[in-house]
Design an enzyme around this catalytic site. Structure first.
Site, PDB file in Angstrom:
ATOM      1  N   GLU A 135      -6.865   3.262  -5.807  1.00  0.00           N
ATOM      2  CA  GLU A 135      -8.145   3.245  -5.098  1.00  0.00           C
ATOM      3  C   GLU A 135      -9.033   4.347  -5.675  1.00  0.00           C
ATOM      4  O   GLU A 135      -9.143   5.436  -5.123  1.00  0.00           O
ATOM      5  CB  GLU A 135      -7.957   3.440  -3.587  1.00  0.00           C
ATOM      6  CG  GLU A 135      -9.220   3.049  -2.843  1.00  0.00           C
ATOM      7  CD  GLU A 135      -9.386   3.682  -1.471  1.00  0.00           C
ATOM      8  OE1 GLU A 135     -10.376   3.365  -0.795  1.00  0.00           O
ATOM      9  OE2 GLU A 135      -8.557   4.519  -1.075  1.00  0.00           O
TER      10      GLU A 135
ATOM     11  N   HIS B 294     -11.340  -4.165   2.883  1.00  0.00           N
ATOM     12  CA  HIS B 294     -11.301  -3.842   4.306  1.00  0.00           C
ATOM     13  C   HIS B 294     -12.180  -2.645   4.668  1.00  0.00           C
ATOM     14  O   HIS B 294     -12.206  -2.242   5.826  1.00  0.00           O
ATOM     15  CB  HIS B 294      -9.849  -3.573   4.721  1.00  0.00           C
ATOM     16  CG  HIS B 294      -9.286  -2.355   4.040  1.00  0.00           C
ATOM     17  ND1 HIS B 294      -9.163  -2.257   2.669  1.00  0.00           N
ATOM     18  CD2 HIS B 294      -8.831  -1.186   4.542  1.00  0.00           C
ATOM     19  CE1 HIS B 294      -8.662  -1.076   2.365  1.00  0.00           C
ATOM     20  NE2 HIS B 294      -8.447  -0.398   3.480  1.00  0.00           N
ATOM     21  N   ASP B 295     -12.828  -2.058   3.679  1.00  0.00           N
ATOM     22  CA  ASP B 295     -13.693  -0.904   3.941  1.00  0.00           C
ATOM     23  C   ASP B 295     -15.169  -1.221   3.720  1.00  0.00           C
ATOM     24  O   ASP B 295     -16.008  -0.337   3.881  1.00  0.00           O
ATOM     25  CB  ASP B 295     -13.308   0.268   3.013  1.00  0.00           C
ATOM     26  CG  ASP B 295     -11.910   0.807   3.279  1.00  0.00           C
ATOM     27  OD1 ASP B 295     -11.472   0.810   4.440  1.00  0.00           O
ATOM     28  OD2 ASP B 295     -11.243   1.235   2.309  1.00  0.00           O
TER      29      ASP B 295
ATOM     30  N   ASP C 251      -3.444   4.496  -2.236  1.00  0.00           N
ATOM     31  CA  ASP C 251      -4.568   4.793  -1.349  1.00  0.00           C
ATOM     32  C   ASP C 251      -5.179   6.167  -1.627  1.00  0.00           C
ATOM     33  O   ASP C 251      -4.454   7.141  -1.855  1.00  0.00           O
ATOM     34  CB  ASP C 251      -4.043   4.769   0.099  1.00  0.00           C
ATOM     35  CG  ASP C 251      -5.127   4.984   1.125  1.00  0.00           C
ATOM     36  OD1 ASP C 251      -5.989   4.104   1.260  1.00  0.00           O
ATOM     37  OD2 ASP C 251      -5.121   6.043   1.794  1.00  0.00           O
TER      38      ASP C 251
ATOM     39  N   ASP D 182       0.848  -1.186   0.000  1.00  0.00           N
ATOM     40  CA  ASP D 182       0.000   0.000   0.000  1.00  0.00           C
ATOM     41  C   ASP D 182       0.888   1.241   0.000  1.00  0.00           C
ATOM     42  O   ASP D 182       1.875   1.304   0.729  1.00  0.00           O
ATOM     43  CB  ASP D 182      -0.859  -0.007   1.279  1.00  0.00           C
ATOM     44  CG  ASP D 182      -2.316   0.263   1.005  1.00  0.00           C
ATOM     45  OD1 ASP D 182      -2.621   1.357   0.511  1.00  0.00           O
ATOM     46  OD2 ASP D 182      -3.154  -0.611   1.311  1.00  0.00           O
TER      47      ASP D 182
END
Ligand code: GLC
Ligand code: CA
Length: 540
Positions: A263, A325-326, A201, A99
């Site tokens: 993202e 994960h969100d 990100d 990331d």
């Protein structure tokens, strides 16, 4: 295959490192834990792992608030462990993606501490400082994704700083050339180390409108789905962002065979497609999250998928994300009864899939008692219902205490989901009819069949309303996917194909090895993968 490019045809597997495997009994997953479970990933059959942040961080946003981009938080291990992880993955032909968080740092990052120390400091402009609005209060109406104003008052120097996420995550100023080169240097650092790619990100927020105008307030724009009460018109997706993304790509292309994943949480196709770059010179994989926001309904899904393909620029590779994960676990969001069909869809569509750890077991959202909530989004803005702890519960390895994620006497950082005794790797590994085996077979079929990893996709016409059906075609390899979204069994007579289909895989473990294409009975919620010989004609 001479034109084989690993990321185009591979499957990415996302690991949230706090939750995957704890090797030292402190209740928090770590890098050694990933190394210890590497053979599981190889056996599963994924091609690359993307690991969410494990860098030095005060952990206000569990690692997305970085205080040193080139160091590893001791909770997760050290640089030597990471080096071993990369070697161990590469020895197993598994790629490693890290990331990269370019939109903000931690408020404890030395850059911010220096910038904050005085208005005159040379790094002051590395962040976004503004005087109060002439009428007092924050300089404009910008709202943080995590709730409240995006501006925090800094008493010492009497200015506000911008944070689109937590106040402990100040946004950097990419328009400052020194900041830009320091941030790009971090990309070089990791690419030099030999990681195969970076997932970038919150990238759509990296540049803000230079005049800082108020965002429009209205409640009929898609960003309300992630809890915003205003349209982030001047905070995300600014036109000049694409110049910056070409720089990112320029850095990455200085190294061989690397990939950039973005993202790109955008809701309209035209904007999303721009992230490939006009000359395909930005992200190879701008994440497509749209199916996450689509109900489990044949027409809705087919429409989204069709629209997506129709908007793809020439030569761009599509991709699909269904869980991360969100977002709530797919088995919870789309219903437990559909969890294998979600896997079938994700792994048989034309496009690069990203699989979220545990979805291959059908893991469900965990239940988090109020006094154990960890996620700052849930704590700051409970009314938005965006709490992310339930989808970050520990990986379920076996039926022992804490699902084998950590030692028996430790307390896992989040409670293990209640179903771990029935839903875990150990049990599913022994059961050929399990979801884990279903995923393993699918991943194997996908890897070994060009129809699945690179073939064209044609939706079948004239199917009953609860059936999604498509063909995947590569030369003489013709495969069919049929998914029953409905609660009733359904008898199918496929109009476009003749003969029999060989059963390659069913979510419902069928005994028969072939079915008549004029007479297929699909069980409720069943998904089926068939090989049909070269009997599908493409021109319809
Ligand atoms: C991204 C991450 C999310 C994080 C946020 C701020 O959206 O996926 O987990 O909280 O950025 O860094
Ligand atoms: Ca640990």
């Amino acid at each position: 295959m001479s034109d084989y490019v690993w990321w185009k045809h591979g499957v990415f597997y996302q690991i949230y490192p706090r939750s995957f495997m704890d090797s030292n009994g402190d209740g928090i997953g770590d890098l050694q834990g990933i190394i210890d479970r590497m053979d599981y990933l190889v056996d599963l059959g994924v091609d690359a792992i993307w690991i969410s942040p494990f860098y030095e961080s005060p952990m206000k946003d569990f690692g997305y608030d970085i205080s040193n981009h080139k160091a590893i938080h001791p909770l997760f291990g050290d640089m030597e462990t990471l080096d071993r992880l990369i070697i161990s993955a590469h020895e197993r032909r598994l790629r490693v993606v890290l990331d990269y968080v370019p939109n903000h740092t931690s408020d404890q990052h030395p850059w911010f501490l220096e910038a904050r120390s005085s208005r005159e400091h040379s790094k002051r402009e590395w962040f976004l400082w503004k005087d109060p609005h002439p009428q007092g209060g924050p300089p404009n109406n910008w709202e943080s994704f995590f709730g409240g104003s995006a501006w925090e008052w800094d008493k010492a120097n009497q200015q506000y700083y911008l944070h689109l996420f937590l106040k402990e995550q100040p946004d950097v100023n990419w328009r400052n050339p020194d900041l830009a080169s320091a941030m790009l240097d971090i990309m070089h650092f990791w690419l030099k180390k030999g990681v195969d790619g970076l997932r970038v990100d919150a990238v759509i927020a990296c540049l803000k409108h230079p005049d800082f105008p108020d965002n429009p307030i209205h409640d009929n724009h898609p960003f309300t789905q992630i809890g915003l009460s205003q349209e982030p018109k001047y905070t995300v997706d600014q036109p000049d962002l694409h110049d910056l993304l070409r720089e990112f790509r320029h850095v990455s292309d200085q190294y061989e065979d690397r990939v950039l994943l973005g993202e790109t949480g955008l809701f309209d196709w035209e904007s999303l497609m721009r992230y490939y770059g006009q000359a395909l010179d930005e992200f190879q994989i701008p994440f497509n999250f749209q199916l996450m926001f689509t109900p489990w309904n044949v027409q809705a899904m087919q429409q989204k998928i069709t629209e997506y393909y129709a908007h793809l620029p020439q030569g761009a590779m599509p991709n699909f994300v269904l869980g991360n994960h969100d977002a709530p676990r797919v088995a919870t969001r789309f219903g437990h009864q559909n969890h294998r069909s979600v896997g079938m869809l994700l792994l048989t569509l034309y496009g690069i899939p990203t699989l979220y750890y545990g979805d291959e077991l059908g893991m469900e959202n965990g239940i988090i008692p109020p006094d154990q909530i960890q996620d700052p989004w849930a704590l700051n803005k409970p009314e938005a219902g965006m709490g992310r702890d339930p989808m970050r519960t520990p990986m379920q390895w076996d039926a022992s205490s804490h699902a084998g994620f950590t030692s028996a006497n430790a307390t896992p950082w989040l409670p293990v989901a209640v179903n771990y005794k029935e839903c875990n790797v150990d049990i599913q590994r022994k059961d050929p009819q399990s979801t884990l085996h279903f995923y393993k077979k699918l991943l194997h079929l996908r890897r070994t069949s060009p129809a699945l990893h690179r073939g064209n996709l044609n939706f079948l016409k004239g199917l009953p309303e609860n059936i999604l059906g498509y063909a995947r075609l590569w030369e003489a390899q013709h495969w069919l996917v049929l998914i029953n979204f409905g609660e009733d069994s359904c008898l199918l007579n496929l109009p476009e194909v003749e003969g029999d289909g060989k059963v390659l895989l069913s979510s419902h473990s069928r005994d028969e090895t072939s079915v008549s294409l004029k007479n297929i009975e699909l069980e409720p919620h069943e998904s089926l993968l068939l090989e049909i010989g070269a009997s599908f004609t493409e021109d319809h």
